[in-house]
Design a protein around this motif. Structure first.
Motif, mmCIF file in Angstrom:
data_model
loop_
_atom_site.group_PDB
_atom_site.id
_atom_site.type_symbol
_atom_site.label_atom_id
_atom_site.label_comp_id
_atom_site.label_asym_id
_atom_site.label_seq_id
_atom_site.Cartn_x
_atom_site.Cartn_y
_atom_site.Cartn_z
ATOM 1 N N GLU A 21 0.856 -1.195 0.000
ATOM 2 C CA GLU A 21 0.000 0.000 0.000
ATOM 3 C C GLU A 21 0.890 1.242 0.000
ATOM 4 O O GLU A 21 1.699 1.438 0.912
ATOM 5 C CB GLU A 21 -0.925 0.013 1.207
ATOM 6 N N THR A 22 0.749 2.039 -1.024
ATOM 7 C CA THR A 22 1.547 3.255 -1.162
ATOM 8 C C THR A 22 0.654 4.477 -1.006
ATOM 9 O O THR A 22 -0.512 4.477 -1.404
ATOM 10 C CB THR A 22 2.249 3.294 -2.526
ATOM 11 N N PHE A 23 1.232 5.530 -0.430
ATOM 12 C CA PHE A 23 0.513 6.780 -0.205
ATOM 13 C C PHE A 23 1.152 7.862 -1.070
ATOM 14 O O PHE A 23 2.360 8.104 -0.981
ATOM 15 C CB PHE A 23 0.581 7.171 1.273
ATOM 16 N N LEU A 24 0.342 8.501 -1.884
ATOM 17 C CA LEU A 24 0.831 9.509 -2.821
ATOM 18 C C LEU A 24 0.228 10.866 -2.509
ATOM 19 O O LEU A 24 -0.947 10.954 -2.114
ATOM 20 C CB LEU A 24 0.461 9.105 -4.257
ATOM 21 N N PRO A 25 0.993 11.939 -2.658
ATOM 22 C CA PRO A 25 0.451 13.280 -2.379
ATOM 23 C C PRO A 25 -0.645 13.647 -3.368
ATOM 24 O O PRO A 25 -0.492 13.460 -4.574
ATOM 25 C CB PRO A 25 1.667 14.191 -2.520
ATOM 26 N N ALA A 26 -1.742 14.177 -2.838
ATOM 27 C CA ALA A 26 -2.856 14.584 -3.694
ATOM 28 C C ALA A 26 -2.778 16.056 -4.072
ATOM 29 O O ALA A 26 -3.599 16.531 -4.858
ATOM 30 C CB ALA A 26 -4.190 14.303 -2.995
ATOM 31 N N ASP A 27 -1.811 16.780 -3.503
ATOM 32 C CA ASP A 27 -1.629 18.183 -3.877
ATOM 33 C C ASP A 27 -0.175 18.581 -3.650
ATOM 34 O O ASP A 27 0.618 17.835 -3.059
ATOM 35 C CB ASP A 27 -2.591 19.099 -3.102
ATOM 36 N N ASP A 28 0.169 19.763 -4.132
ATOM 37 C CA ASP A 28 1.559 20.224 -4.051
ATOM 38 C C ASP A 28 2.012 20.441 -2.611
ATOM 39 O O ASP A 28 3.173 20.173 -2.270
ATOM 40 C CB ASP A 28 1.723 21.530 -4.836
ATOM 41 N N GLU A 29 1.113 20.910 -1.760
ATOM 42 C CA GLU A 29 1.496 21.169 -0.372
ATOM 43 C C GLU A 29 1.897 19.875 0.335
ATOM 44 O O GLU A 29 2.880 19.839 1.078
ATOM 45 C CB GLU A 29 0.335 21.837 0.376
ATOM 46 N N THR A 30 1.134 18.806 0.097
ATOM 47 C CA THR A 30 1.462 17.508 0.699
ATOM 48 C C THR A 30 2.798 17.000 0.177
ATOM 49 O O THR A 30 3.628 16.488 0.954
ATOM 50 C CB THR A 30 0.358 16.488 0.403
ATOM 51 N N ALA A 31 3.025 17.143 -1.119
ATOM 52 C CA ALA A 31 4.309 16.735 -1.701
ATOM 53 C C ALA A 31 5.446 17.504 -1.063
ATOM 54 O O ALA A 31 6.508 16.935 -0.764
ATOM 55 C CB ALA A 31 4.283 16.942 -3.208
ATOM 56 N N HIS A 32 5.233 18.789 -0.816
ATOM 57 C CA HIS A 32 6.269 19.623 -0.209
ATOM 58 C C HIS A 32 6.550 19.184 1.226
ATOM 59 O O HIS A 32 7.710 19.090 1.646
ATOM 60 C CB HIS A 32 5.841 21.105 -0.234
ATOM 61 N N ILE A 33 5.498 18.899 1.973
ATOM 62 C CA ILE A 33 5.662 18.453 3.360
ATOM 63 C C ILE A 33 6.487 17.171 3.421
ATOM 64 O O ILE A 33 7.415 17.027 4.206
ATOM 65 C CB ILE A 33 4.287 18.237 4.034
ATOM 66 N N LEU A 34 6.120 16.208 2.566
ATOM 67 C CA LEU A 34 6.811 14.912 2.594
ATOM 68 C C LEU A 34 8.239 15.017 2.093
ATOM 69 O O LEU A 34 9.138 14.344 2.613
ATOM 70 C CB LEU A 34 6.022 13.903 1.754
ATOM 71 N N THR A 35 8.455 15.830 1.080
ATOM 72 C CA THR A 35 9.817 16.015 0.570
ATOM 73 C C THR A 35 10.696 16.718 1.591
ATOM 74 O O THR A 35 11.858 16.389 1.768
ATOM 75 C CB THR A 35 9.780 16.823 -0.744
ATOM 76 N N ARG A 36 10.092 17.685 2.289
ATOM 77 C CA ARG A 36 10.833 18.444 3.302
ATOM 78 C C ARG A 36 11.190 17.558 4.480
ATOM 79 O O ARG A 36 12.256 17.703 5.071
ATOM 80 C CB ARG A 36 9.972 19.626 3.748
#
Length: 254
Positions: A239-254
């Protein structure tokens, strides 16, 4: 006289909502032969049992059970996860998990017990009660328990019903006492009956999760190992979790 195999065959055919003729066409036999197998008037060969099981799209565990009911040895091995023979499989899963970072990913068994996880998955479980994180960790319980992730899920009602769809489907396809017991427990965490309106998203429900780093919106994807010939491996879920928006992607990348 109906045999154990005949009863099991009829039960699975009924569950799959197939007529005897439909099953016969899929299995390369006749409706008369299917009727005779169900009534016990015909004793199927091993090959026919395997063909019928494949035609019914039974999981490997249930295929073994059908073979046993007909008096044949199981065809598919069931190897314990601790067995060295599965080390290459687990190593491959570890590489998949690591490759998914910085996004969370987990591997679970058929009951939702955690098998492996990547480092990024820690953001999902922050603040959960320690007893829910003691092995064996059940991710379904962790997701819906009031001392687990539930207080941090902004769209808990929709997400909870989304989470329950999979174990309900598993129980419908292959009933098991543990699934039934777990479902009863998990359904007790739901706030009440669903109130679905025209905007209901069905299975496409994002996880809206409050974290120490901000609110995240995540979409999930589930991968199964359809070509596995070992019962244990066939029941694993990535089970993989993918960002649904840019803010989530930024949080996880950070």
């Amino acid at each position: 006289m109906t045999t154990a195999f005949g009863s099991a065959l009829k039960d699975w055919r009924t569950r799959r909502r197939l007529s005897q003729l439909e099953l016969a066409l899929r299995a390369g036999t006749t409706q008369r032969h299917v009727s005779f197998m169900e009534s016990g008037r015909s004793v199927p060969g091993r090959g026919m049992v395997v063909r019928v099981a494949e035609s019914l799209q039974l999981p490997l565990r249930e295929r073994n059970a059908l073979l046993l009911s007909a008096g044949y040895a199981p065809s598919y091995p069931e190897t314990d996860l601790s067995d060295p023979a599965l080390r290459p499989v687990l190593d491959a899963l570890e590489r998949l998990l690591d490759g998914h970072e910085p996004y969370p990913a987990i591997v679970v068994d058929r009951f939702g017990d955690l098998v492996a996880t990547n480092k990024a998955a820690g953001i999902l479980t922050e603040g959960a009660a320690p007893e829910l994180l003691e092995p064996p960790v059940n991710v379904l319980r962790l997701a819906l328990h009031p001392r687990g992730m539930a207080p941090r899920i902004a769209n808990f009602d929709d997400w909870a019903r989304h989470v329950l769809e999979r174990p309900r489907q598993e129980q419908a396809k292959a009933p098991h006492p543990r699934h039934a017991e777990l479902l009863t427990e998990l359904e007790g965490y739901l706030p009440g009956p669903p109130n679905l309106d025209a905007d209901h998203l069905g299975f496409a429900v994002p996880l809206v999760l409050r974290t120490s780093r901000g609110e995240m919106r995540l979409l999930t994807a589930i991968t199964t190992f359809a070509t596995a010939v070992d019962v244990t491996v066939s029941e694993l879920r990535l089970e993989t979790f993918l960002p649904a928006d840019d803010e989530t992607a930024h949080i996880l990348t950070r």
